[in-house]
Design a protein around this motif. Structure first.
Motif, short mmCIF file in Angstrom:
data_model
loop_
_atom_site.label_atom_id
_atom_site.label_comp_id
_atom_site.label_asym_id
_atom_site.label_seq_id
_atom_site.Cartn_x
_atom_site.Cartn_y
_atom_site.Cartn_z
N SER A 23 79.50 33.36 86.99
CA SER A 23 78.58 34.06 87.90
C SER A 23 77.10 33.80 87.60
O SER A 23 76.23 34.53 88.06
CB SER A 23 78.84 35.57 87.92
N VAL A 24 76.81 32.75 86.81
CA VAL A 24 75.42 32.36 86.52
C VAL A 24 75.22 30.94 87.02
O VAL A 24 76.01 30.05 86.69
CB VAL A 24 75.10 32.44 85.01
N TYR A 25 74.16 30.73 87.81
CA TYR A 25 73.94 29.44 88.47
C TYR A 25 72.58 28.86 88.10
O TYR A 25 71.63 29.59 87.79
CB TYR A 25 74.00 29.59 89.99
N VAL A 72 74.72 38.96 91.75
CA VAL A 72 74.88 40.42 91.72
C VAL A 72 75.83 40.82 92.84
O VAL A 72 75.55 40.58 94.01
CB VAL A 72 73.51 41.12 91.89
N LYS A 73 76.95 41.41 92.47
CA LYS A 73 77.93 41.82 93.47
C LYS A 73 77.30 42.85 94.42
O LYS A 73 76.75 43.85 93.98
CB LYS A 73 79.16 42.43 92.78
N LEU A 77 70.61 38.86 98.05
CA LEU A 77 70.18 37.46 97.97
C LEU A 77 71.10 36.58 97.13
O LEU A 77 71.51 35.50 97.59
CB LEU A 77 68.75 37.38 97.41
N THR A 78 71.42 36.99 95.92
CA THR A 78 72.14 36.07 95.02
C THR A 78 73.51 35.61 95.55
O THR A 78 73.86 34.45 95.33
CB THR A 78 72.29 36.66 93.61
N PRO A 79 74.28 36.44 96.26
CA PRO A 79 75.53 35.92 96.83
C PRO A 79 75.27 34.80 97.84
O PRO A 79 76.06 33.85 97.95
CB PRO A 79 76.18 37.14 97.49
#
Length: 220
Positions: A23-25, A72-73, A77-79
């Motif tokens: 889950s880290v990009y 962040v579930k 933005l992050t999804p």
């Protein structure tokens, strides 16, 4: 690159978007400006979604901006970022910020994606006289580990809070600071979660480090 007038952002092409830990990009996009290692950018996936602040995690000689982000579930933005592919577009600002390191002797302290500005500094060749104390839960969370090992050697101190990890301190960064004598002459730069930054700063001050020698940034 096309200017998005309302947000002072530019449309930038995505070069790469790879998962470096669960889950880290690490996202690479076109650069919009020159920068000083430690600075940040505003970035969003579309102009309808408010941009977030991200520390630049690439070197000054790279032809792209790199950022590290955690998905962040339920986040807005992050999804969306995690689904980007090479050739897609994002909106980026120019670089700004003052979390930079002109000192000769500095102790960097980081957890999570707070490693980003220090990665930028190392990739830019600014690693002489630096010590990095880095905290993570498990081995997979020490992304870009080999770069720091190569450049910092024994000045790279890993603190693993979950399980034993070879050649590492077993425990949190804050416990490491309690267990070791503080260098009262060096400058300290802290980047990570609000809890880590506040607790680490309090420990250093308790050990006699001047407040003026400590600068901090909550991770972006």
């Amino acid at each position: 690159m096309i200017l998005a007038e309302k947000m002072s952002l530019k449309t930038c092409k995505v070069f790469e978007n790879s998962e470096v830990a669960p889950s880290v990009y690490y996202l690479k996009t076109e650069r919009t400006s020159d920068f000083i290692p430690g600075q940040m950018i505003r970035l969003t996936e579309n102009i309808k979604t408010p941009p977030r602040l991200y520390s630049i995690a690439s070197g000054i000689h790279d032809d792209y901006f790199g950022i590290i982000y955690s998905v962040v579930k339920g986040g807005k933005l992050t999804p969306l970022l995690s689904g980007l592919k090479p050739g897609d577009k994002v909106f980026c600002s120019s670089a700004f910020g003052s979390f930079t390191d002109p000192a000769k002797e500095t102790i960097w302290i980081a957890t999570g994606t707070g490693i980003a500005p220090f990665l930028s500094m190392v990739l830019s060749g600014l690693h002489s006289g630096k010590t990095l104390i880095r905290g993570a839960r498990q081995e997979s969370d020490f992304y870009f580990d080999e770069i720091f090992k190569l450049k910092l050697k024994d000045k790279y101190i890993r603190c693993c809070s979950s399980g034993e990890l070879q050649n590492s301190y077993h425990g949190r960064v804050t416990q490491y600071l309690w267990d070791h004598e503080a260098d009262k002459k060096s400058k300290y730069m802290l980047c990570g979660s609000a809890e880590m930054v506040v607790d680490s700063r309090d420990i250093l001050i308790n050990k006699g480090v001047s407040f003026t020698q400590i600068i901090s940034e909550i991770y972006f």
